[in-house]
Design a protein around this motif. Structure first.
Motif, short mmCIF file in Angstrom:
data_model
loop_
_atom_site.label_atom_id
_atom_site.label_comp_id
_atom_site.label_asym_id
_atom_site.label_seq_id
_atom_site.Cartn_x
_atom_site.Cartn_y
_atom_site.Cartn_z
N PHE A 87 123.42 -51.55 -10.74
CA PHE A 87 123.07 -51.40 -9.33
C PHE A 87 124.31 -51.36 -8.46
CE2 PHE A 87 123.09 -56.05 -9.66
CZ PHE A 87 123.66 -56.46 -8.45
N LEU A 125 121.11 -49.06 -3.78
CA LEU A 125 120.27 -49.79 -2.84
C LEU A 125 120.87 -49.72 -1.43
CD1 LEU A 125 119.91 -52.45 -5.48
CD2 LEU A 125 117.88 -51.53 -4.39
N VAL A 164 119.77 -58.62 -3.92
CA VAL A 164 119.33 -57.57 -4.84
C VAL A 164 118.85 -58.18 -6.16
CG1 VAL A 164 120.11 -55.63 -6.28
CG2 VAL A 164 120.69 -55.70 -3.84
N LEU A 223 116.67 -52.47 2.58
CA LEU A 223 116.40 -52.65 1.15
C LEU A 223 114.94 -52.33 0.87
CD1 LEU A 223 118.18 -55.98 0.12
CD2 LEU A 223 118.75 -53.68 -0.65
N LEU A 273 110.78 -50.06 -5.18
CA LEU A 273 111.82 -49.98 -6.20
C LEU A 273 111.20 -49.70 -7.56
CD1 LEU A 273 114.74 -50.15 -7.07
CD2 LEU A 273 114.51 -52.65 -7.17
N ASN A 287 118.21 -45.39 -1.04
CA ASN A 287 117.51 -46.05 -2.13
C ASN A 287 117.16 -44.98 -3.17
OD1 ASN A 287 117.35 -48.79 -1.10
ND2 ASN A 287 115.96 -47.99 0.45
#
Length: 229
Positions: free
Chosen positions: A187, A206, A157, A215, A221, A193
């Motif tokens: 996070f 996530l 991540v 992911l 993102l 997500n």
């Protein structure tokens, strides 16, 4: 991988195998030293061997590559002509070939300590603060002591955040909106997500329910973050 584990593997058709090989290749091409799957593909009365590089499901073409005296040799194969596929160099991806029966277990060398994670988070903070031009705090939220698998995903991540925030930093409008709205990034590993912003803190969940496969990409993102700005 022991023989008892191998006996749990299901029978997969060549289309499924190609999709899995593509997934493995996509993961490996992000690594500093990619270890691409090695395959031998039988085509009628002939065969082709090499490193699996890419598969285009729309064109139905597979790209293999091999190296001889530091010179690349490429082979383009029509997937419709395949009669069988032999795979090598995929031991750590047995979980993908097992149809979910074998859990994903990262190599010990890929699992950071909690202290190393904290150091990496601090290093990312410094890097992003310089790029953004504002002090931004980054926190990894977890309950109790993270399992090895969670620490592995948390490290991945950080790489995803670095790529995403670097994209934002190079976009003038996105950068201005980001610095005006956000002072802290938190996070958490979860099953979706999602990003929410409250009081200058953007909380990012996530999805690791399907490992690295679930992911988001950096572009996605970035979209989740910018929707809150």
């Amino acid at each position: 991988m022991d023989f008892k584990t191998i006996l749990q593997f299901p029978v997969l058709d060549t289309v499924e195998i190609l999709k899995i090989l593509q997934e493995i290749a996509d993961i490996e091409r992000q690594e500093e030293r990619p270890e691409m799957p090695q395959v031998t593909i039988s085509i009628f009365n002939d065969s082709a061997s090499g490193f699996f590089v890419n598969y285009d499901s729309e064109k139905n073409i597979i790209l293999l590559c091999d190296m001889y005296d530091r010179k690349a040799q490429f082979q383009y194969i029509a997937s419709s002509s395949i009669s069988s596929i032999s795979i090598r160099n995929v031991n750590k991806y047995g979980y993908l070939l097992s149809d979910g029966k074998i859990p994903f277990t990262p190599d010990e060398s890929e699992i950071p300590t909690l202290l190393q994670l904290k150091k990496d988070i601090k290093a990312l903070e410094l890097e992003i603060n310089e790029a953004i031009g504002k002090d931004i705090t980054i926190k990894y939220n977890y309950d109790g002591t993270p399992e090895d698998l969670d620490k592995f995903y948390a490290l991945k991540v950080l790489g995803l955040l670095e790529e995403t925030l670097s994209k934002i930093a190079t976009d003038k409008l996105a950068k201005e909106a980001f610095t005006a709205s956000i002072s802290e990034i938190e996070f958490t590993l979860g099953t979706e997500n999602k990003a929410t912003l409250e009081n200058g803190i953007i909380s990012i969940i996530l999805d690791t329910s399907k490992g690295l496969k679930s992911l988001p990409k950096a572009v996605k993102l970035q979209e989740h973050i910018e929707k809150n700005l």
